[in-house]
Design a protein around this motif. Structure first.
Motif, mmCIF file in Angstrom:
data_model
loop_
_atom_site.group_PDB
_atom_site.id
_atom_site.type_symbol
_atom_site.label_atom_id
_atom_site.label_comp_id
_atom_site.label_asym_id
_atom_site.label_seq_id
_atom_site.Cartn_x
_atom_site.Cartn_y
_atom_site.Cartn_z
ATOM 1 N N GLU A 1 0.829 -1.205 0.000
ATOM 2 C CA GLU A 1 0.000 0.000 0.000
ATOM 3 C C GLU A 1 0.864 1.257 0.000
ATOM 4 O O GLU A 1 0.598 2.209 -0.728
ATOM 5 N N GLN B 1 2.426 1.806 -3.298
ATOM 6 C CA GLN B 1 1.447 2.307 -4.254
ATOM 7 C C GLN B 1 1.230 3.808 -4.047
ATOM 8 O O GLN B 1 1.243 4.587 -4.995
ATOM 9 N N ARG B 2 1.054 4.199 -2.781
ATOM 10 C CA ARG B 2 0.845 5.617 -2.488
ATOM 11 C C ARG B 2 2.044 6.444 -2.948
ATOM 12 O O ARG B 2 1.890 7.504 -3.557
ATOM 13 N N GLU C 1 -5.317 4.624 -11.785
ATOM 14 C CA GLU C 1 -5.598 4.843 -10.371
ATOM 15 C C GLU C 1 -5.283 6.282 -9.951
ATOM 16 O O GLU C 1 -5.968 6.873 -9.127
ATOM 17 N N GLU D 1 -11.460 10.815 -7.013
ATOM 18 C CA GLU D 1 -10.946 10.304 -5.740
ATOM 19 C C GLU D 1 -9.908 9.220 -6.029
ATOM 20 O O GLU D 1 -10.044 8.468 -7.003
ATOM 21 N N SER D 2 -8.885 9.154 -5.216
ATOM 22 C CA SER D 2 -7.862 8.119 -5.408
ATOM 23 C C SER D 2 -7.315 7.748 -4.031
ATOM 24 O O SER D 2 -7.669 8.383 -3.046
ATOM 25 N N PRO D 3 -6.449 6.717 -3.976
ATOM 26 C CA PRO D 3 -5.894 6.372 -2.657
ATOM 27 C C PRO D 3 -5.140 7.525 -1.992
ATOM 28 O O PRO D 3 -4.945 7.510 -0.792
ATOM 29 N N SER E 1 -8.780 12.526 -1.337
ATOM 30 C CA SER E 1 -10.195 12.501 -1.019
ATOM 31 C C SER E 1 -10.677 13.946 -1.020
ATOM 32 O O SER E 1 -10.224 14.768 -0.221
#
Ligand SMILES: [Zn+2]
Length: 588
Positions: free
Chosen positions: A108, A111-112, A183, A235-237, A240
């Motif tokens: 995670e 990815q961020r 994404e 919106e994405s990881p 927001s």
């Protein structure tokens, strides 16, 4: 939870729960405690309390309670380690590097990090387009026309997304997986799913950063007449919409220092205001403010001047935002800019036409929201009874949100004068809404702890905090098994174990060993106003428990004797009875 000697333990000992909770909830000192409106359930009268000495919180309405970590976990919806980190950061305690994470967490984070990197790459791509292409030059001319010079363009990282449709894609594709690009939101996939293309085309780009200054999204304005005029990242990881405020990363220090913020609608407004030398401006980047944005702002100030667009949408947004801001205990002023040559003026236009000084003057004179709302009500048709009623109906929801009775009353006089409404009529309406306000506090009966007897409550309190003799008290209770069969038996059992342990045990840890109902009752008892405990009082409580124990044994004995009057061992039973009677006489 917090292991002795651990980082969490250290944070807990240094953190001040009043300060941390105070970043989310407006707290008022009330006796030994601090109280405020519970952030976990809707209420209009405070039933949420924080105890500065015990470092715990408890809500008498919904029953939530715990220590500083459980508060943050509940508030931020995060796991324990994250809460420890947040509290540490809020209190300025350096956080050690995290140990080995789980594979999922590592993935995670990677990815961020990649998504942030894509935004950084896209940002330099857009800036280059604005600087060095023919299309970009046209965009530049438009910006200059809007009063943005080269310095401002550079300062706010304004760029340009070309019309081609895949130039950013071609730039990013060699480095990133397709799924990651989609994404991020800067690249879109067509409906068939087969083709990728640039999300933003022929648009001026404004980078949107999160609170710590990392670009997480773009807001884009069409250069021509294309619709929509504004198009933002999805919106994405990393993004927001409802929890980011444009310009917050650069405004936060000034907001804290000056203890107020200016809230505008769009990024062009924020840029214009910041350019005028007013750094404490943020934009909601949407028609109305969302709760997480208010919480974010509330960490830096509780005072705000709302300066939305003067059109109908802007007015509606102002009123929606007002409701939310008042509910979150903000002190609000509203700046409604006067029209320029019959044109409604947003902050951007106003500053361009009238200059920064005039804007600053208007800011200083911005009226409290009360006067703004009365002004709005006066625009309604007040010549008829129905018209007045409509105006009153418009104002009442805001009046309801004023917690202070004196202020409410002041309002009433002002509304009556300004709207020419009979004061008695108005006061009746006010009282009605005040009653509705009160009746909103509903306590579900199953949430309230059981009403333990006074003696039990006192002993529980002493076991929890009478540093001088709680160990002795725990021993006496245990030896005599005096708490067995009490309604509060489980609380006693947990407290006795804690009282006999060598290490100090916190109220929250004790609570963690209890069923939810028992924990609530325990916390309620801890928050009760009570006199200083003394050993004399403890002894008399113990005495009372002993009497109760004897009386119970006597009752059982009596039942056994009556059930079997000629049975074997009757003599022993009668002897025991005599013994107990004597004990009882001695005890009273
Ligand atoms: Zn609550």
């Amino acid at each position: 939870m917090a292991e002795a000697g651990s980082f969490a333990e250290r944070v807990k000992s240094q953190a001040d729960i009043v300060r941390v909770v105070g970043e989310y909830v407006r707290l008022k000192k009330s006796g030994k405690n601090y109280t405020g409106l519970c952030p976990f359930h809707g209420e209009k009268t405070p039933s949420f309390a924080v105890h500065p000495v015990k470092q715990i919180f408890h809500c008498f309405g919904c029953g939530k309670g715990g220590d500083v970590f459980s508060f943050v976990m509940e508030m931020e919806k995060c796991p324990f380690p994250e809460a420890v980190k947040i509290v540490a950061e809020k209190c300025g305690i350096p956080v050690p590097r995290p140990k080995e994470r789980t594979p999922e967490q590592r993935k995670e984070n990677q990815q961020r990090a990649a998504l942030i990197e894509i935004h950084r790459e896209a940002q330099s791509f857009f800036v280059r387009q604005l600087e060095s292409t023919a299309e970009g030059r046209a965009a530049r001319a438009y910006l200059e026309d809007r009063g943005l010079n080269a310095e401002t363009i550079a300062r706010f990282g304004i760029g340009y997304a070309p019309s081609g449709g895949d130039s950013l894609l071609r730039h990013l594709k060699p480095k990133y997986a397709e799924t990651l690009l989609v994404e991020s939101g800067v690249i879109s996939r067509d409906q068939s799913g087969a083709r990728l293309f640039d999300r933003f085309r022929k648009r001026i780009t404004f980078p949107i950063s999160n609170e710590s200054g990392k670009i997480v999204a773009f807001g884009c304005r069409a250069l021509g007449d294309e619709l929509p005029k504004y198009l933002n990242s999805p919106e994405s990881p990393v993004y927001s919409k409802s929890s980011v405020l444009y310009h917050m990363d650069r405004a936060k220090e000034t907001i804290r220092r000056q203890d107020f913020a200016i809230l505008v609608e769009g990024y062009m407004d924020a840029i214009a205001v910041a350019n005028a030398g007013i750094a404490n401006v943020v934009a909601s980047c949407g028609t109305s403010l969302a709760e997480p944005q208010i919480k974010l702002l509330g960490r830096f100030t509780k005072r705000v001047i709302v300066n939305y667009d003067p059109d109908a949408a802007g007015q509606a947004a102002t009123e929606r935002s007002l409701t939310l801001l008042l509910e979150n205990d903000f002190e609000v002023k509203v700046l409604a800019l006067p029209p320029i040559d019959d044109k409604k003026a947003d902050p951007d236009l106003f500053i361009r036409e009238k200059g920064p000084e005039t804007y600053i003057k208007a800011l200083k004179e911005a009226p409290p929201y009360v006067d703004y709302l009365i002004g709005r009500a006066r625009q309604m048709d007040l010549s008829t009874g129905e018209g007045k009623q409509r105006a009153l109906n418009f104002l009442m929801p805001y009046v309801q949100k004023i917690p202070n009775q004196l202020l409410r009353s002041e309002w009433a006089t002002r509304i009556a004068q300004q709207l020419r409404i009979d004061e008695p009529v108005l006061r009746a309406a006010l009282n009605k809404s005040a009653n509705e306000r009160r009746s909103e506090v509903k306590v579900a009966p199953q949430l309230v702890g059981r009403p333990a007897k006074q003696i039990e409550r006192r002993l529980i309190r002493m076991l929890a905090e009478a540093e001088g003799f709680k160990r002795e008290l725990a021993q006496r209770l245990q030896q005599g098994r005096l708490y067995e069969g009490l309604e509060t038996e489980k609380i006693f059992a947990a407290l006795i174990i804690a009282g006999l342990s060598e290490e100090p045990v916190s109220a929250t840890e004790i609570g963690a060993h209890l069923e939810e109902r028992e924990r609530r009752l325990f916390f309620e008892i801890l928050f009760e106003d009570a006199q200083e405990p003394s050993w004399e009082e403890a002894e008399s409580c113990l005495e009372a428990l002993r009497r109760r124990q004897i009386e119970q044994e006597l009752a059982t004995l009596q039942r056994t004797i009556e059930a079997n009057p000629s049975g074997k061992g009757l003599r022993e039973l009668l002897e025991r009875k005599q013994q107990l009677m004597k004990q009882l006489a001695a005890a009273s």
